[in-house]
Design an enzyme around this catalytic site. Structure first.
Site, short mmCIF file in Angstrom:
data_model
loop_
_atom_site.label_atom_id
_atom_site.label_comp_id
_atom_site.label_asym_id
_atom_site.label_seq_id
_atom_site.Cartn_x
_atom_site.Cartn_y
_atom_site.Cartn_z
N GLY A 1 -5.64 4.45 3.93
CA GLY A 1 -5.05 4.97 2.69
C GLY A 1 -5.04 3.82 1.69
O GLY A 1 -4.39 2.79 1.91
N ALA A 2 -5.84 3.96 0.62
CA ALA A 2 -5.92 2.91 -0.40
C ALA A 2 -5.39 3.46 -1.71
O ALA A 2 -5.97 3.25 -2.77
CB ALA A 2 -7.35 2.42 -0.54
N GLY A 3 -4.30 4.21 -1.62
CA GLY A 3 -3.66 4.75 -2.83
C GLY A 3 -2.84 3.66 -3.50
O GLY A 3 -3.18 2.46 -3.44
N ALA A 4 -1.73 4.06 -4.12
CA ALA A 4 -0.94 3.13 -4.91
C ALA A 4 -0.46 1.94 -4.07
O ALA A 4 -0.77 0.78 -4.36
CB ALA A 4 0.25 3.88 -5.51
N LYS A 51 17.52 4.08 2.34
CA LYS A 51 16.55 4.47 1.29
C LYS A 51 16.28 5.98 1.37
O LYS A 51 16.18 6.65 0.34
CB LYS A 51 15.25 3.68 1.45
CG LYS A 51 14.30 3.96 0.29
CD LYS A 51 13.09 3.05 0.23
CE LYS A 51 12.28 3.33 -1.03
NZ LYS A 51 10.92 2.82 -0.97
#
Ligand code: NAD
Length: 310
Positions: free
Chosen positions: A7-10, A186
């Site tokens: 996963g190379a998202g944000a 969180k």
């Protein structure tokens, strides 16, 4: 040491960029065609704090086309994509591959355990933020820190050495026995702000301007706290309430629209099943009623459904 970002998202591209820039052997896999093509052709364009830091040719591929095995895998998908991603990259994992998971939400360890040994799972929670300015463009602000813990604490020296090495690239990871508590704190904050801002259609500051916001907040947090305690987590509701209040200030996070709000606005599925939905599920396991989280989860899914049929 070979490092894979599944996963190379944000978030994935931000940490991946930091490690790559520091000389680490980093590979990205992602299924977003335009993103993969742009990074391969022009490099990942990095804009941090509105400064253009150049383009970085990080090897990027589709999961099914990637080969070899990796020593460290950062999973960096949305929560509901984690299982599929692990299936898609399992051919890239060897017996001692460490998996680092800092996704938001609850329940990821159970999913990860289906794929790797507990001593190879590092679970964590981050306050780094990141975004994308389109395919192939990382656009992020500020800095952050991440708490992390190995699920089964065997061969911890290896993990501590790994953390030291990753920190040389500025990741600011801290091994902490309080990690599970922080994950729940969180998640508690997100169970309140992500959902209410989406349902009310407001930013965080606007949520805080309603005189009875604490009643809304406590309706959710009373359930989160009870369920967390039943899970053996020392959830401190007063800390979550304070953290929420601290977000109201327009100079901190007040003008921000939470990620679930943005996912909804952009017609994407949300992480609700790993927030309020997870509280409902765990509530059932412990025979604790969670009517507020149940209804919020249904309402968010209902909104996703309306979006889909628009
Ligand atoms: P994102 O949607 O930007 O990135 C996810 C990437 O994974 C996408 O590029 C998508 O194409 C890819 N992907 C998903 N499933 C795939 C599959 N099976 N095969 C190949 N590629 C696949 O999400 P994000 O904002 O980076 O968030 C990741 C996680 O981190 C979430 O849990 C989020 O809540 C959490 N988080 C994000 C931030 C932030 O500021 N972005 C901050 C803290 C925590």
């Amino acid at each position: 040491m070979k490092i894979l970002f599944a996963g190379a998202g944000a978030l994935g591209s931000r940490f991946g960029y930091m490690l790559f820039k520091n000389g680490e052997d980093v590979t990205f896999v992602d299924s977003w065609k335009e993103h993969v093509e742009n990074i391969t052709k022009d490099g990942l364009k990095v804009i941090i704090d509105d400064k253009d830091l150049g383009n970085y040719y990080i090897p990027t591929n589709y999961p099914e086309e990637a080969t070899g095995t990796f020593d460290v895998v950062f999973v960096a998908t949305k929560s509901m994509q984690l299982r599929n991603m692990l299936n898609d990259v399992k051919h890239l994992i060897h017996e001692n591959t460490k998996i680092i998971c800092i996704l938001n939400g609850l329940g990821h360890v159970d999913t990860l355990k289906e794929f790797v040994k507990e001593e190879n799972i590092l679970i964590g929670v981050t306050v780094w933020t990141s975004g994308l300015g389109g395919a192939g463009v990382l656009k992020a602000y500020g800095t952050g820190k991440t708490e992390i813990k190995q699920v089964k604490e065997e061969n911890l020296e290896e993990t501590l050495a790994l953390i030291d090495r990753l920190n040389k690239a500025g990741l600011n990871l801290k091994y902490s026995d309080d990690t599970y508590q922080s994950i729940w704190h969180k998640a508690g904050l997100n169970c309140v702000l992500n959902t209410y801002c989406t349902l009310i259609d407001c930013n965080i500051n606007q949520y805080g301007t309603y005189e009875k916001h604490l009643e809304l907040t406590r309706a959710v947090l009373n359930e989160v706290t009870k369920v967390g305690h039943a899970e053996g987590i020392d959830v401190k509701q007063e800390i979550i309430e304070k953290n929420i209040e601290n977000c109201f200030d327009p100079k901190t996070a007040g003008l921000h629209y939470p990620s679930l709000y943005q996912d909804m606005k952009n017609g994407r599925l949300t992480e609700i099943d790993y927030l309020n939905g997870a509280i409902s599920k765990l509530g059932k396991k412990h025979n604790i009623p969670t009517p507020v989280c149940d209804i919020i989860t249904l309402m968010i899914h209902s909104k996703e459904c309306v979006n889909k049929n628009k």
